[in-house]
Enzyme design. Structure first.
Site, PDB file in Angstrom:
ATOM      1  N   LYS A   1      -0.424  -7.185  10.567  1.00  0.00           N
ATOM      2  CA  LYS A   1      -0.936  -6.086   9.756  1.00  0.00           C
ATOM      3  C   LYS A   1      -0.082  -4.821   9.870  1.00  0.00           C
ATOM      4  O   LYS A   1       0.423  -4.480  10.931  1.00  0.00           O
ATOM      5  CB  LYS A   1      -2.373  -5.737  10.174  1.00  0.00           C
ATOM      6  CG  LYS A   1      -3.391  -6.828   9.924  1.00  0.00           C
ATOM      7  CD  LYS A   1      -3.635  -7.041   8.444  1.00  0.00           C
ATOM      8  CE  LYS A   1      -4.314  -5.857   7.794  1.00  0.00           C
ATOM      9  NZ  LYS A   1      -5.655  -5.574   8.325  1.00  0.00           N
TER      10      LYS A   1
ATOM     11  N   HIS B   1      -7.674   3.714 -16.512  1.00  0.00           N
ATOM     12  CA  HIS B   1      -8.792   2.858 -16.076  1.00  0.00           C
ATOM     13  C   HIS B   1      -8.343   1.814 -15.050  1.00  0.00           C
ATOM     14  O   HIS B   1      -8.961   0.758 -14.915  1.00  0.00           O
ATOM     15  CB  HIS B   1      -9.449   2.150 -17.261  1.00  0.00           C
ATOM     16  CG  HIS B   1      -9.831   3.069 -18.374  1.00  0.00           C
ATOM     17  ND1 HIS B   1     -10.982   3.820 -18.359  1.00  0.00           N
ATOM     18  CD2 HIS B   1      -9.178   3.375 -19.535  1.00  0.00           C
ATOM     19  CE1 HIS B   1     -11.044   4.541 -19.474  1.00  0.00           C
ATOM     20  NE2 HIS B   1      -9.956   4.303 -20.193  1.00  0.00           N
TER      21      HIS B   1
ATOM     22  N   SER C   1      -2.873  -3.794  13.831  1.00  0.00           N
ATOM     23  CA  SER C   1      -4.227  -4.286  14.081  1.00  0.00           C
ATOM     24  C   SER C   1      -4.347  -4.729  15.531  1.00  0.00           C
ATOM     25  O   SER C   1      -3.384  -5.231  16.127  1.00  0.00           O
ATOM     26  CB  SER C   1      -4.529  -5.462  13.151  1.00  0.00           C
ATOM     27  OG  SER C   1      -5.668  -6.177  13.583  1.00  0.00           O
TER      28      SER C   1
ATOM     29  N   GLU D   1      -5.506   6.610   4.682  1.00  0.00           N
ATOM     30  CA  GLU D   1      -6.952   6.409   4.707  1.00  0.00           C
ATOM     31  C   GLU D   1      -7.663   7.599   5.349  1.00  0.00           C
ATOM     32  O   GLU D   1      -8.711   8.061   4.861  1.00  0.00           O
ATOM     33  CB  GLU D   1      -7.277   5.118   5.466  1.00  0.00           C
ATOM     34  CG  GLU D   1      -6.826   3.867   4.723  1.00  0.00           C
ATOM     35  CD  GLU D   1      -6.947   2.604   5.572  1.00  0.00           C
ATOM     36  OE1 GLU D   1      -7.376   2.708   6.740  1.00  0.00           O
ATOM     37  OE2 GLU D   1      -6.603   1.526   5.071  1.00  0.00           O
TER      38      GLU D   1
END
Length: 473
Positions: free
Chosen positions: A297, A170, A291, A304
């Site tokens: 970043k 979970h 970025s 992704e």
């Protein structure tokens, strides 16, 4: 020798339309654009030519073609293959598909004898053969890519055998596990994927060639001969099913979707683990991006995109199932639409496997952070409950006692490892001095010394077993 009627001296370009003997009008240019498939099915050319060469050899063997005719056709087909591979072949959309482009070029090169190539077959069994040859070839490549990915997981496990991390249910910390055990969980996923593809090959690797349009042919073809030449394990047993069956396409796309689902699960964890909040892993710079505005970043874009491309392959699966669901027997032009989802699914999964194998090979766990988190969330609670059960306390009662211990710790702001023996005894007189030795993640992990468990002994044994089975160095 079976005598064939002499083909009329007419080329496709001189007809009103392909196979247009009964038509009085030429095909509308818009229809040509709407119905063409050569823009994408040209990738089947090597398989189409291989199937044609096998067919010609069989026609010669059966006395349907003369030896010199067969040799001339085969020579022409090989020359066309050279043109295609060199990039000099001119693909024409008005010729609809890969088959007619090749056959038209063949008649240009060798004359009317090229028209005899199509003796005893239809584009229906021709395309079914081409696609099966293509799928077989691609599955073999996918199996190799899956093996490379599995090897990367085993390497991660072996090189980081002692790294401890929290295991989750979970998405809540549940019990401590070895990072290597976690890596081998992904090994198992991709092993099952390989088994599915291997099983699918049994249904892919059957030759439909000789089924003709739908009913077979009156020519005395030797279907087993062409099947053997093309490396098929057998021939289809029903000509109507053979030309209309695309189950193997749907099954292949489904298998691709399963691979992508597993890659997406991996990607989700890598995205989470690479955040500051988790801080479990450092992904290789070569597979991350920056970025456009925030110089600090390091974005896990490849992971992704793997998640995103999974939806794309799911779409390919839904497309093929929808195409097939309403088709009467036998061949229908709808089946032309099977190729784009098939090609897309295969292209996507192959690229995703390649890039993710490199990510897995290059990623590095942050062992101190992982170990620190493995102690949190009362991850040793189950060990305490098991301790009481071994002392004769029914497990459900032990579960209640440990739940009360956890509530006590939460009130005091402590962990289980901070409790004294006297505090343990407040909740059960079954607690003795040895309970304090349970309060380490290593002790918890190594207590799971059962086949499939996370103990170091079991994980080392599993790594050895896999390496021997797979032939990994």
């Amino acid at each position: 020798m079976i005598e064939l009627s002499k083909p009329e001296e007419v080329t496709v370009a001189e007809e009103k339309k392909l196979w247009g003997g009964r038509f009085k009008e030429s095909t509308d240019e818009l229809v040509e654009k709407f119905t063409e498939s050569v823009s994408y099915d040209k990738r089947l050319a090597p398989f189409d030519i291989a199937g044609s060469i096998a067919h010609v050899k069989m026609l010669e063997k059966q006395g349907i073609l003369k030896k010199e005719e067969a040799e001339k056709i085969i020579e022409g087909l090989n020359e066309i293959l050279d043109e295609i591979e060199s990039g000099s072949f001119e693909w024409k959309t008005e010729l609809e598909d890969v088959h007619m482009n090749i056959e038209k070029r063949l008649t240009e090169r060798i004359g009317s004898v090229g028209g005899k190539l199509h003796t005893g077959r239809s584009r229906n069994d021709q395309i079914a053969t081409d696609v099966r040859l293509y799928v077989r070839h691609e599955i073999e490549e996918i199996l190799e890519l899956l093996k490379e990915l599995r090897k990367a997981f085993v390497k991660q496990a072996e090189e980081n055998l002692d790294v401890v991390m929290p295991g989750y249910t979970h998405l809540q910390i549940a019990q401590p596990v070895l990072y290597s055990h976690h890596m081998l969980a992904y090994y198992q996923m991709f092993k099952r994927d390989a088994e599915r593809f291997q099983d699918a090959l049994k249904r892919v690797n059957i030759s439909p060639l000789g089924s003709a349009a739908l009913a077979g042919t009156s020519y005395p073809l030797d279907r087993e001969f062409t099947a053997k030449l093309l490396g098929f394990s057998g021939v289809t047993k029903n000509s109507m099913d053979a030309v209309s069956d695309r189950d193997f396409v749907a099954e292949t796309i489904f298998n691709c979707a399963m691979v992508m689902m597993h890659l997406s699960r991996l990607s989700e964890e890598l995205v989470l683990w690479s955040t500051e909040e988790f801080g479990f892993i450092d992904l290789p710079d070569a597979f991350c991006t920056g970025s456009s505005i925030m110089p600090q970043k390091k974005n896990p874009d490849v992971s992704e995109l793997t998640r995103g491309k999974t939806g794309r392959v799911y779409g390919d699966l839904m497309a093929i199932l929808t195409i097939l669901k309403g088709l009467p027997l036998t061949y229908n032009r709808d089946l032309q639409e099977d190729k784009e989802p098939l090609f897309d699914a295969i292209d996507t999964v192959k690229l995703a496997l390649k890039v993710n194998a490199k990510i897995v090979s290059g990623m590095k766990p942050k062992r101190e952070r992982m170990r620190e988190q493995a102690k949190k969330g009362f991850s040793l609670a189950t060990d305490v409950a098991d301790y009481l059960a071994r002392k004769g306390v029914p497990f459900r009662e032990a579960h209640r006692i440990v739940g009360e211990l956890v509530a006590y710790c939460l009130d005091k702001g402590n962990g289980l490892e901070d409790l004294t023996l006297e505090e343990f005894k407040q909740f059960s007189d079954k607690f003795e001095e040895d309970v304090l030795s349970l309060m380490s993640v290593e002790g918890s992990i190594n207590s799971r010394n059962i086949i499939g468990g996370t103990s170091r002994e079991q994980v080392e044994s599993e790594i050895d077993r896999i390496k021997e089975e797979e032939g990994f160095e």
